[in-house]
Design a protein around this motif. Structure first.
Motif, PDB file in Angstrom:
ATOM      1  N   MET A   1       0.856  -1.174   0.000  1.00  0.00           N
ATOM      2  CA  MET A   1       0.000   0.000   0.000  1.00  0.00           C
ATOM      3  C   MET A   1       0.897   1.229   0.000  1.00  0.00           C
ATOM      4  SD  MET A   1      -3.052   1.257   2.579  1.00  0.00           S
ATOM      5  CE  MET A   1      -2.338   0.524   3.979  1.00  0.00           C
ATOM      6  N   HIS A   2       0.476   2.227  -0.754  1.00  0.00           N
ATOM      7  CA  HIS A   2       1.209   3.489  -0.834  1.00  0.00           C
ATOM      8  C   HIS A   2       0.206   4.641  -0.702  1.00  0.00           C
ATOM      9  CE1 HIS A   2       4.209   6.400  -2.109  1.00  0.00           C
ATOM     10  NE2 HIS A   2       3.302   6.896  -2.920  1.00  0.00           N
ATOM     11  N   VAL A   3       0.461   5.542   0.248  1.00  0.00           N
ATOM     12  CA  VAL A   3      -0.397   6.717   0.443  1.00  0.00           C
ATOM     13  C   VAL A   3       0.452   7.956   0.194  1.00  0.00           C
ATOM     14  CG1 VAL A   3      -1.849   8.006   2.044  1.00  0.00           C
ATOM     15  CG2 VAL A   3      -1.793   5.511   2.145  1.00  0.00           C
ATOM     16  N   GLU A   4      -0.083   8.860  -0.604  1.00  0.00           N
ATOM     17  CA  GLU A   4       0.627  10.089  -0.954  1.00  0.00           C
ATOM     18  C   GLU A   4      -0.308  11.289  -0.802  1.00  0.00           C
ATOM     19  OE1 GLU A   4       2.378  12.048  -5.055  1.00  0.00           O
ATOM     20  OE2 GLU A   4       2.222   9.887  -4.893  1.00  0.00           O
ATOM     21  N   THR A   5       0.171  12.338  -0.135  1.00  0.00           N
ATOM     22  CA  THR A   5      -0.600  13.573  -0.067  1.00  0.00           C
ATOM     23  C   THR A   5      -0.257  14.389  -1.301  1.00  0.00           C
ATOM     24  OG1 THR A   5      -0.581  13.552   2.334  1.00  0.00           O
ATOM     25  CG2 THR A   5      -1.103  15.635   1.279  1.00  0.00           C
ATOM     26  N   GLU A   6      -1.264  14.668  -2.115  1.00  0.00           N
ATOM     27  CA  GLU A   6      -1.052  15.386  -3.367  1.00  0.00           C
ATOM     28  C   GLU A   6      -1.126  16.903  -3.199  1.00  0.00           C
ATOM     29  OE1 GLU A   6      -2.314  12.358  -6.814  1.00  0.00           O
ATOM     30  OE2 GLU A   6      -3.974  13.485  -5.962  1.00  0.00           O
ATOM     31  N   ARG A   7      -1.997  17.366  -2.299  1.00  0.00           N
ATOM     32  CA  ARG A   7      -2.164  18.814  -2.107  1.00  0.00           C
ATOM     33  C   ARG A   7      -2.590  19.115  -0.692  1.00  0.00           C
ATOM     34  NH1 ARG A   7      -6.300  20.567  -6.597  1.00  0.00           N
ATOM     35  NH2 ARG A   7      -6.878  22.026  -4.990  1.00  0.00           N
ATOM     36  N   PHE A   8      -2.130  20.269  -0.204  1.00  0.00           N
ATOM     37  CA  PHE A   8      -2.603  20.828   1.057  1.00  0.00           C
ATOM     38  C   PHE A   8      -3.291  22.148   0.732  1.00  0.00           C
ATOM     39  CE2 PHE A   8       1.048  18.355   2.662  1.00  0.00           C
ATOM     40  CZ  PHE A   8       0.429  17.631   3.663  1.00  0.00           C
ATOM     41  N   LEU A   9      -4.442  22.397   1.327  1.00  0.00           N
ATOM     42  CA  LEU A   9      -5.174  23.643   1.115  1.00  0.00           C
ATOM     43  C   LEU A   9      -5.545  24.235   2.464  1.00  0.00           C
ATOM     44  CD1 LEU A   9      -7.602  22.181  -1.547  1.00  0.00           C
ATOM     45  CD2 LEU A   9      -5.725  23.737  -2.030  1.00  0.00           C
ATOM     46  N   LEU A  10      -5.352  25.535   2.615  1.00  0.00           N
ATOM     47  CA  LEU A  10      -5.759  26.226   3.831  1.00  0.00           C
ATOM     48  C   LEU A  10      -7.158  26.793   3.649  1.00  0.00           C
ATOM     49  CD1 LEU A  10      -2.531  28.146   4.837  1.00  0.00           C
ATOM     50  CD2 LEU A  10      -3.539  26.160   5.956  1.00  0.00           C
ATOM     51  N   ALA A  11      -7.961  26.651   4.685  1.00  0.00           N
ATOM     52  CA  ALA A  11      -9.327  27.185   4.681  1.00  0.00           C
ATOM     53  C   ALA A  11      -9.581  27.767   6.062  1.00  0.00           C
ATOM     54  CB  ALA A  11     -10.336  26.092   4.348  1.00  0.00           C
ATOM     55  N   GLY A  12      -9.146  28.992   6.276  1.00  0.00           N
ATOM     56  CA  GLY A  12      -9.310  29.621   7.584  1.00  0.00           C
ATOM     57  C   GLY A  12      -8.484  28.902   8.631  1.00  0.00           C
ATOM     58  N   GLU A  13      -9.156  28.361   9.657  1.00  0.00           N
ATOM     59  CA  GLU A  13      -8.491  27.626  10.732  1.00  0.00           C
ATOM     60  C   GLU A  13      -8.410  26.118  10.434  1.00  0.00           C
ATOM     61  OE1 GLU A  13      -7.220  28.866  13.791  1.00  0.00           O
ATOM     62  OE2 GLU A  13      -7.415  30.772  12.735  1.00  0.00           O
ATOM     63  N   GLN A  14      -8.626  25.770   9.166  1.00  0.00           N
ATOM     64  CA  GLN A  14      -8.612  24.357   8.787  1.00  0.00           C
ATOM     65  C   GLN A  14      -7.567  24.097   7.711  1.00  0.00           C
ATOM     66  OE1 GLN A  14     -12.788  24.047   7.663  1.00  0.00           O
ATOM     67  NE2 GLN A  14     -13.155  22.851   9.525  1.00  0.00           N
ATOM     68  N   LEU A  15      -7.070  22.866   7.705  1.00  0.00           N
ATOM     69  CA  LEU A  15      -6.140  22.404   6.676  1.00  0.00           C
ATOM     70  C   LEU A  15      -6.778  21.196   6.004  1.00  0.00           C
ATOM     71  CD1 LEU A  15      -3.253  22.415   5.392  1.00  0.00           C
ATOM     72  CD2 LEU A  15      -2.672  20.719   7.144  1.00  0.00           C
ATOM     73  N   VAL A  16      -6.821  21.214   4.679  1.00  0.00           N
ATOM     74  CA  VAL A  16      -7.360  20.092   3.917  1.00  0.00           C
ATOM     75  C   VAL A  16      -6.184  19.379   3.248  1.00  0.00           C
ATOM     76  CG1 VAL A  16      -8.902  19.374   2.058  1.00  0.00           C
ATOM     77  CG2 VAL A  16      -9.502  21.343   3.475  1.00  0.00           C
ATOM     78  N   ALA A  17      -6.106  18.074   3.425  1.00  0.00           N
ATOM     79  CA  ALA A  17      -5.091  17.256   2.770  1.00  0.00           C
ATOM     80  C   ALA A  17      -5.793  16.346   1.772  1.00  0.00           C
ATOM     81  CB  ALA A  17      -4.331  16.430   3.797  1.00  0.00           C
ATOM     82  N   LEU A  18      -5.435  16.470   0.504  1.00  0.00           N
ATOM     83  CA  LEU A  18      -6.010  15.611  -0.535  1.00  0.00           C
ATOM     84  C   LEU A  18      -5.011  14.492  -0.801  1.00  0.00           C
ATOM     85  CD1 LEU A  18      -7.450  18.311  -2.948  1.00  0.00           C
ATOM     86  CD2 LEU A  18      -8.603  17.100  -1.088  1.00  0.00           C
ATOM     87  N   THR A  19      -5.450  13.260  -0.618  1.00  0.00           N
ATOM     88  CA  THR A  19      -4.538  12.120  -0.676  1.00  0.00           C
ATOM     89  C   THR A  19      -4.929  11.115  -1.752  1.00  0.00           C
ATOM     90  OG1 THR A  19      -5.806  10.965   1.010  1.00  0.00           O
ATOM     91  CG2 THR A  19      -3.978  12.301   1.781  1.00  0.00           C
ATOM     92  N   LYS A  20      -3.929  10.304  -2.111  1.00  0.00           N
ATOM     93  CA  LYS A  20      -4.131   9.223  -3.080  1.00  0.00           C
ATOM     94  C   LYS A  20      -3.586   7.947  -2.459  1.00  0.00           C
ATOM     95  CE  LYS A  20      -1.319   8.769  -6.578  1.00  0.00           C
ATOM     96  NZ  LYS A  20      -0.606   8.912  -7.858  1.00  0.00           N
ATOM     97  N   LEU A  21      -4.376   6.894  -2.470  1.00  0.00           N
ATOM     98  CA  LEU A  21      -3.973   5.596  -1.951  1.00  0.00           C
ATOM     99  C   LEU A  21      -3.952   4.608  -3.099  1.00  0.00           C
ATOM    100  CD1 LEU A  21      -4.921   3.770   1.191  1.00  0.00           C
ATOM    101  CD2 LEU A  21      -5.494   2.675  -0.964  1.00  0.00           C
ATOM    102  N   ASP A  22      -2.842   3.908  -3.250  1.00  0.00           N
ATOM    103  CA  ASP A  22      -2.707   2.830  -4.228  1.00  0.00           C
ATOM    104  C   ASP A  22      -2.389   1.555  -3.460  1.00  0.00           C
ATOM    105  OD1 ASP A  22      -2.939   4.116  -6.882  1.00  0.00           O
ATOM    106  OD2 ASP A  22      -1.167   5.216  -6.240  1.00  0.00           O
TER     107      ASP A  22
END
Length: 67
Positions: A1-22
């Motif tokens: 299994m391989h997990v990779e975070t493709e993007r981080f986005l800031l939204a005020g007091e929140q952080l969004v991590a967009l990930t891909k799992l293979d």
């Protein structure tokens, strides 16, 4: 299994991590690919809350964003 975070986005007091799992299904050669997201909320400089979503769009909407 391989997990990779493709993007981080800031939204005020929140952080969004967009990930891909293979991965490969155990006992077979069937590949699995999952594009997901996580939303981290901060309080006093520390992670206060985290939520994980199987669907990236749901993660973005939870943080008040869109793709």
């Amino acid at each position: 299994m391989h997990v990779e975070t493709e993007r981080f986005l800031l939204a005020g007091e929140q952080l969004v991590a967009l990930t891909k799992l293979d991965a490969t299904v155990e006992g077979s050669d069937a590949p699995v690919k999952l594009l997901s997201g996580a939303v981290y909320s901060f309080k006093d400089g520390k992670i206060h809350r985290s939520a994980f979503y199987y669907d990236r769009q749901e993660a973005l909407e939870a943080a008040g964003l869109s793709e």
